[in-house]
Enzyme design. Structure first.
Site, PDB file in Angstrom:
ATOM      1  N   HIS A 209      41.389  32.972  62.035  1.00 45.06           N
ATOM      2  CA  HIS A 209      40.375  32.321  61.213  1.00 45.06           C
ATOM      3  C   HIS A 209      40.967  31.967  59.851  1.00 45.06           C
ATOM      4  CE1 HIS A 209      36.600  31.768  58.980  1.00 45.06           C
ATOM      5  NE2 HIS A 209      36.031  31.585  60.166  1.00 45.06           N
TER       6      HIS A 209
ATOM      7  N   PHE B 280      31.718  25.058  58.076  1.00 46.23           N
ATOM      8  CA  PHE B 280      32.745  25.020  57.027  1.00 46.23           C
ATOM      9  C   PHE B 280      32.427  24.064  55.880  1.00 46.23           C
ATOM     10  CE2 PHE B 280      35.122  26.652  60.692  1.00 46.23           C
ATOM     11  CZ  PHE B 280      35.754  27.747  60.143  1.00 46.23           C
TER      12      PHE B 280
ATOM     13  N   ASP C  94      28.164  31.498  61.348  1.00 38.52           N
ATOM     14  CA  ASP C  94      26.822  31.219  60.848  1.00 38.52           C
ATOM     15  C   ASP C  94      26.946  30.511  59.502  1.00 38.52           C
ATOM     16  OD1 ASP C  94      27.659  33.434  59.393  1.00 38.52           O
ATOM     17  OD2 ASP C  94      25.733  34.454  59.465  1.00 38.52           O
TER      18      ASP C  94
ATOM     19  N   TYR D 105      26.808  29.291  55.522  1.00 43.12           N
ATOM     20  CA  TYR D 105      27.004  29.934  54.222  1.00 43.12           C
ATOM     21  C   TYR D 105      25.663  30.470  53.739  1.00 43.12           C
ATOM     22  CZ  TYR D 105      31.474  27.376  54.050  1.00 43.12           C
ATOM     23  OH  TYR D 105      32.727  26.877  54.319  1.00 43.12           O
TER      24      TYR D 105
END
Length: 240
Positions: A197, A88, A75, A77
């Site tokens: 991740h 990202f 989701d 920031y």
């Protein structure tokens, strides 16, 4: 597509080729329900990210058929000024977040190039890299707050469209959540690469050293789809 109060400005910016996906009856019904909830939260004074017109920013740059790489996030920031509708990515004047910092470190180690001088990944999106979050919105300072709003049905439909229409692309599945999407992808036509991740909590457990960026370019070049320009030639580490 039907008019939606909160989402209409974002939908107006979407590449026309995505409209076939977003205008199906099931997705339209889902978007209508999400729109009502976003309107209600806004009326309560809640601050939502990304800014409403950027909700579908990932879908503005290229058609499903032209996607060469998919990078899946969870989701947006949730801090002020960070989310810009690309997984990202943060605007150029925002400090590089930890996960993206680790991503850049792997990029430099893999390809030997300098890291970009900002966290803005628009230049990737412009080359056919779909920076897609599973959930498209979030409430300020509340990570995962919109995880149950119904966005996953929409993002799954978008993944399915790339799977069906792209001539061949690379899906980068980083983290356990992203890996669950592998079952939606035809591995006989696309390349699926998975790793831990890039979060500081997990990057040392398989993200660092994965060498995904060089593998992406080798695979794309072998199929005549061209390499992605991932970085810039001169290191600029001032943001770290």
């Amino acid at each position: 597509m039907q008019a939606l109060s909160y989402l209409s400005p974002a939908l107006a910016r979407v590449h026309p080729a995505w409209e076939q996906v977003l205008s199906t009856p099931d997705i339209q019904q889902q978007l209508a329900g999400i729109d009502r909830e976003l309107q209600a939260q806004q009326a309560q004074g809640k601050v939502l990210f990304p800014p409403a017109p950027l909700t579908f920013n990932a879908l503005t740059f290229t058609a499903p058929a032209d996607v060469r790489v998919v990078i899946l996030g969870q989701d947006p920031y949730h801090g002020d000024g960070e989310a810009m509708g690309l997984s990202f990515s943060v605007p150029p004047d925002v400090r590089v977040p930890p996960s993206l910092r680790n991503l850049y470190k792997e990029l430099a180690a893999d390809l030997g190039c300098g890291v970009p001088n900002s966290g803005d990944l628009t230049h990737w999106a412009q080359q056919g890299v779909l920076l897609l979050n599973s959930v498209f919105t979030v409430e300020r300072d509340k990570a995962g707050s919109h995880a149950k709003l119904g966005w996953q049905m929409v993002s799954d439909a978008l993944i399915d469209a790339v799977n069906a229409q792209s001539a061949g692309c690379v899906f980068l599945l980083w983290g356990n959540w992203a890996k669950t999407k592998a079952e939606r992808i035809d591995a006989s036509r696309h390349l699926v690469l998975d790793a831990a991740h890039p979060s500081p909590l997990s990057a040392s457990r398989g993200f660092h050293g994965c060498r995904h960026f060089s593998q992406v370019n080798a695979w794309l070049l072998s199929r005549g789809r061209g390499a992605i320009e991932w970085g810039v030639p001169t290191p600029q580490n001032n943001l770290f």
